[in-house]
Design an enzyme around this catalytic site. Structure first.
Site, mmCIF file in Angstrom:
data_model
loop_
_atom_site.group_PDB
_atom_site.id
_atom_site.type_symbol
_atom_site.label_atom_id
_atom_site.label_comp_id
_atom_site.label_asym_id
_atom_site.label_seq_id
_atom_site.Cartn_x
_atom_site.Cartn_y
_atom_site.Cartn_z
ATOM 1 N N ASN A 143 -47.054 18.146 67.871
ATOM 2 C CA ASN A 143 -48.069 17.302 67.232
ATOM 3 C C ASN A 143 -49.259 18.189 66.884
ATOM 4 O O ASN A 143 -50.084 18.518 67.744
ATOM 5 C CB ASN A 143 -48.484 16.174 68.175
ATOM 6 C CG ASN A 143 -49.395 15.156 67.489
ATOM 7 O OD1 ASN A 143 -49.952 15.424 66.424
ATOM 8 N ND2 ASN A 143 -49.549 13.990 68.105
ATOM 9 N N GLY A 167 -45.562 11.638 67.704
ATOM 10 C CA GLY A 167 -46.543 12.236 66.818
ATOM 11 C C GLY A 167 -46.239 13.616 66.280
ATOM 12 O O GLY A 167 -47.123 14.268 65.703
ATOM 13 N N ASP A 169 -45.270 16.527 63.777
ATOM 14 C CA ASP A 169 -45.560 16.589 62.342
ATOM 15 C C ASP A 169 -45.399 18.011 61.818
ATOM 16 O O ASP A 169 -45.072 18.938 62.568
ATOM 17 C CB ASP A 169 -46.970 16.046 62.055
ATOM 18 C CG ASP A 169 -48.040 16.707 62.920
ATOM 19 O OD1 ASP A 169 -47.904 17.904 63.244
ATOM 20 O OD2 ASP A 169 -49.026 16.019 63.282
ATOM 21 N N HIS A 242 -26.888 6.811 51.603
ATOM 22 C CA HIS A 242 -27.515 5.506 51.759
ATOM 23 C C HIS A 242 -29.031 5.669 51.724
ATOM 24 O O HIS A 242 -29.553 6.759 51.947
ATOM 25 C CB HIS A 242 -27.101 4.864 53.088
ATOM 26 C CG HIS A 242 -27.403 5.740 54.279
ATOM 27 N ND1 HIS A 242 -26.498 6.666 54.756
ATOM 28 C CD2 HIS A 242 -28.498 5.851 55.071
ATOM 29 C CE1 HIS A 242 -27.023 7.304 55.789
ATOM 30 N NE2 HIS A 242 -28.248 6.826 56.006
ATOM 31 N N ARG A 322 -29.350 20.107 53.259
ATOM 32 C CA ARG A 322 -28.305 19.632 54.146
ATOM 33 C C ARG A 322 -28.023 18.190 53.734
ATOM 34 O O ARG A 322 -28.937 17.392 53.572
ATOM 35 C CB ARG A 322 -28.754 19.722 55.600
ATOM 36 C CG ARG A 322 -27.695 19.265 56.620
ATOM 37 C CD ARG A 322 -27.891 17.814 57.008
ATOM 38 N NE ARG A 322 -27.084 17.406 58.154
ATOM 39 C CZ ARG A 322 -27.007 16.167 58.603
ATOM 40 N NH1 ARG A 322 -27.699 15.201 58.007
ATOM 41 N NH2 ARG A 322 -26.258 15.877 59.630
ATOM 42 N N ASP A 324 -26.459 14.564 54.263
ATOM 43 C CA ASP A 324 -26.057 13.635 55.312
ATOM 44 C C ASP A 324 -24.857 12.785 54.873
ATOM 45 O O ASP A 324 -24.765 12.371 53.721
ATOM 46 C CB ASP A 324 -27.244 12.722 55.643
ATOM 47 C CG ASP A 324 -27.018 11.885 56.880
ATOM 48 O OD1 ASP A 324 -26.733 12.478 57.936
ATOM 49 O OD2 ASP A 324 -27.132 10.649 56.795
ATOM 50 N N GLU A 353 -22.686 17.641 55.649
ATOM 51 C CA GLU A 353 -22.357 17.151 56.988
ATOM 52 C C GLU A 353 -20.971 16.507 56.946
ATOM 53 O O GLU A 353 -20.804 15.377 56.486
ATOM 54 C CB GLU A 353 -23.374 16.113 57.481
ATOM 55 C CG GLU A 353 -23.079 15.677 58.917
ATOM 56 C CD GLU A 353 -23.557 14.272 59.263
ATOM 57 O OE1 GLU A 353 -23.593 13.941 60.457
ATOM 58 O OE2 GLU A 353 -23.875 13.499 58.334
ATOM 59 N N HIS A 419 -29.055 16.925 66.813
ATOM 60 C CA HIS A 419 -29.678 15.626 67.067
ATOM 61 C C HIS A 419 -28.646 14.512 67.212
ATOM 62 O O HIS A 419 -28.988 13.405 67.634
ATOM 63 C CB HIS A 419 -30.643 15.290 65.923
ATOM 64 C CG HIS A 419 -29.963 15.046 64.617
ATOM 65 N ND1 HIS A 419 -29.362 16.053 63.889
ATOM 66 C CD2 HIS A 419 -29.758 13.908 63.906
ATOM 67 C CE1 HIS A 419 -28.837 15.549 62.792
ATOM 68 N NE2 HIS A 419 -29.059 14.246 62.776
ATOM 69 N N ASP A 420 -27.392 14.792 66.871
ATOM 70 C CA ASP A 420 -26.325 13.789 66.955
ATOM 71 C C ASP A 420 -25.455 13.938 68.196
ATOM 72 O O ASP A 420 -24.508 13.158 68.371
ATOM 73 C CB ASP A 420 -25.418 13.894 65.717
ATOM 74 C CG ASP A 420 -26.062 13.304 64.471
ATOM 75 O OD1 ASP A 420 -26.805 12.316 64.596
ATOM 76 O OD2 ASP A 420 -25.829 13.838 63.374
ATOM 77 N N ASP A 464 -27.810 10.795 72.050
ATOM 78 C CA ASP A 464 -28.906 10.158 71.325
ATOM 79 C C ASP A 464 -29.285 8.836 72.027
ATOM 80 O O ASP A 464 -28.406 8.027 72.332
ATOM 81 C CB ASP A 464 -28.427 9.903 69.887
ATOM 82 C CG ASP A 464 -29.374 9.056 69.064
ATOM 83 O OD1 ASP A 464 -30.568 9.012 69.382
ATOM 84 O OD2 ASP A 464 -28.888 8.437 68.098
ATOM 85 N N ARG A 468 -33.204 14.037 71.838
ATOM 86 C CA ARG A 468 -34.347 14.187 70.935
ATOM 87 C C ARG A 468 -35.664 14.195 71.705
ATOM 88 O O ARG A 468 -36.646 13.588 71.304
ATOM 89 C CB ARG A 468 -34.322 13.055 69.895
ATOM 90 C CG ARG A 468 -33.023 13.019 69.100
ATOM 91 C CD ARG A 468 -32.881 11.797 68.216
ATOM 92 N NE ARG A 468 -31.604 11.809 67.497
ATOM 93 C CZ ARG A 468 -31.239 10.899 66.603
ATOM 94 N NH1 ARG A 468 -32.031 9.877 66.338
ATOM 95 N NH2 ARG A 468 -30.066 10.984 65.988
#
Length: 583
Positions: A143, A167, A169, A242, A322, A324, A353, A419-420, A464, A468
């Site tokens: 942050n 937060g 960024d 999507h 990348r 998705d 991916e 992250h998956d 998950d 994260r």
């Protein structure tokens, strides 16, 4: 000779142009069946004057097959060819239709590579072969600007949930670029940065706006420039399969139904848009109502998304995308996407991916590479889960190498967690020795390795959302010994070119075994990597031709045995080393 196992096609990974001058030929046969293979090559317009036999060598093997390969440089960029197969005293010739016991009298029915047209050559960005990637989940990295924090932001370091915010960024990333530079990172992959309602941002509301919780367009430009000033490339995440539920065209369809001018931007099975028995009446990512699937066949959708792809490359200077859920988007859209992106920057990296075998996307007209989850599974199965022995692991790696043109393997995105997925340290049940062993193979193998943020300082986390977590920045909360391991490993990879683009050959990979020894070779440079995937020390014997070797970690010299030109290396439990040939 088991001819039923012999296979070749004049396309895909079996026959392809590696560059503007070189054609690679591959042939599959039963494992251990053939003793020699030759490519029978020539020019179709002067066959008798140009025909010759070119020896092939085994590129790789899996549990069933050997894969033979050779490189040919036809002087006129076209090739007519067949194969000569030998097993002991038995010789068989092969054309595109059948096998012969004698050399075919006429070459008319041989295979052909008609011409190396430059537009058809599968070109990948060279910089990726040397890159060290680092994946950042922006909301949890740092942050740097509390003024743009979302409402209800929690203190840094709390328990991650699917719907909470801490937060992180873009300013936070810029504040910690020293950490990445000192580690040796040369490329960053950011999960989505565009306006969205969630902490993960995979529900895009506006593809042309940086989420204000992260910054704005100018912040993004400053970030990209700051990275480039340090020699770090930048990859953005494109969620084109999507959108999110707050994407303006979808909001319009929700409000106006069949009267909306955007109704064909999505795949609607039934109006009104609603969820029946847990299934939306419109196509979505999985069955998630807040992620409606985009109709990439629609010309207006194509125009919008291709404009997005062009803008961030051309105007902001990112170095690639990348993509998705890439396998659920039509191939023709990705072909047009590639043309758009490469027109903006021919050296941009296009990464899809896809979690499985990906040949349809890796022919040079769509992606440069995919996220190499089959690689991930193989390493974890061998080192972490224990479901593969050394032989099975080597065969799994061999199978993967056989599937794609070499260009794709050289820039494959090799990850061990993301992250998956659960984090690597957690998968290893906290055993840093296993974690290091997995990372060692990752960084000594072809393709570009990627570190998930925090792995280098011992950040753990389950599935998950636990994977994260917030990045800890207090040195007292960081595993500095693990950081030094990664920093040293990255330095060795950068120093030894064979680890990046050399050939690979397994020297020790036995059935039931836990020891793995493999050679990486590039020209006259040779590197030998040794791994002990066992909870007890082992001494490994390597036959290598009598050279002396230097330990890339310690600088210690290993001298070859005078008796049998072998090398004896003792490795502790879950130990490893990287040896470079003494010049």
């Amino acid at each position: 000779m088991l001819l039923e196992a012999v296979f070749h096609r004049p396309k895909l990974n079996w026959c392809y142009a590696y560059d503007l001058e070189t054609i690679h030929l591959r042939l599959r046969c039963k494992k251990g069946d053939l003793t020699e293979v030759f490519a029978w090559i020539g020019d179709k317009y002067m066959w008798d004057q140009s025909k010759e036999l070119v020896p092939m060598s085994i590129l790789t093997s899996d549990e069933l097959f050997d894969y033979w390969e050779c490189a040919v440089k036809p002087p006129y960029r076209r090739l007519k060819y067949g194969f000569q197969l030998k097993s002991g005293d038995e010789t068989v010739w092969m054309n595109e239709n059948k096998f012969f016991t004698e050399e075919p009298a006429e070459p008319d029915r041989l295979f052909e590579y008609p011409f190396i047209n430059p537009a058809d050559v599968y070109k990948v960005p060279d910089w990726v072969k040397d890159a060290i990637f680092y994946q950042i989940f922006p909301e949890r990295f740092a942050n740097g600007n509390p003024d743009n924090d979302p409402e209800g932001v929690l203190p840094w370091g709390g328990k991650p949930e699917r719907d909470n915010f801490f937060g992180g960024d873009l300013q936070g990333v810029m504040d910690h670029l020293d950490h990445l530079s000192e580690l040796g990172i040369t490329a960053i992959y950011f999960t989505p940065l565009f306006l969205a309602t969630t902490n993960h941002k995979y529900d895009t509301a506006d593809y042309m706006e940086i989420d204000p919780h992260f910054g704005d367009l100018e912040t993004a430009k400053r970030l990209v420039q700051a990275c480039h000033d340090r020699g770090i490339r930048v990859l953005f995440d494109a969620v084109f399969n999507h959108s999110g539920k707050t994407f303006a065209p979808f909001v319009d369809v929700l409000e106006k139904g069949e009267q909306s001018q955007y109704k064909d931007w999505f795949s609607v099975r039934q109006f009104p848009l609603e969820v029946k028995d847990g299934v939306p009446t419109y196509d979505t990512f999985a069955f998630e109502p807040m992620m409606p699937k985009l109709n990439t066949r629609h010309p207006d959708v194509q125009k919008y998304l291709l404009g997005v792809a062009d803008f961030w490359v051309r105007e902001v200077g990112i170095d690639g995308w990348r993509l998705d859920v890439a396998d659920e988007v039509d191939h023709q859209f990705w072909r047009e996407f590639r043309q758009t992106v490469k027109a903006a920057n021919p050296e941009a990296y296009i990464l899809g991916e896809i979690w499985h075998e990906s040949s349809p996307w890796l022919q040079g007209d769509q992606f440069d590479a995919v996220m190499n989850y089959p690689f991930t599974d193989a390493v974890l199965d061998f080192v972490v889960r224990g479901t593969l022995d050394a032989k099975g692991f080597a065969e799994s790696i061999g199978r993967q190498l056989s599937r794609y043109p070499r260009q794709a393997s050289e820039v494959a995105f090799n990850l061990l967690d993301s992250h998956d997925t659960p984090r690597l340290l957690t998968l290893c049940k906290g055993d840093k020795r296993k974690m290091k062993l997995a990372a060692l193979f990752q960084f000594t193998y072809s393709g570009t390795p990627c570190i998930y943020y925090g792995d280098e300082i011992g950040l753990d986390g389950g599935a998950d959302p636990d994977c994260r977590k917030c990045m800890p920045w207090d040195p007292r909360d960081q595993d500095l010994e693990l950081y030094e391991f990664y920093r040293t490993l990255i330095g060795i990879r950068k120093d030894l070119a064979p680890l990046r683009t050399g050939s690979i050959r397994f020297l020790t990979a036995d059935a039931g075994g836990s020891a793995l020894v493999f050679e990486r070779k590039l020209g006259k440079e040779r590197v030998i990597v040794l791994l002990n995937n066992l909870d007890t020390a082992q001494t490994l014997k390597v036959n290598h031709g009598g050279a002396n070797w230097v330990d890339a970690w310690t600088g210690n010299l290993f001298e070859a045995s005078e008796e049998d030109a072998s090398l004896q290396v003792r490795l502790p439990a879950y130990g490893y080393t990287i040896l470079k040939k003494q010049i």
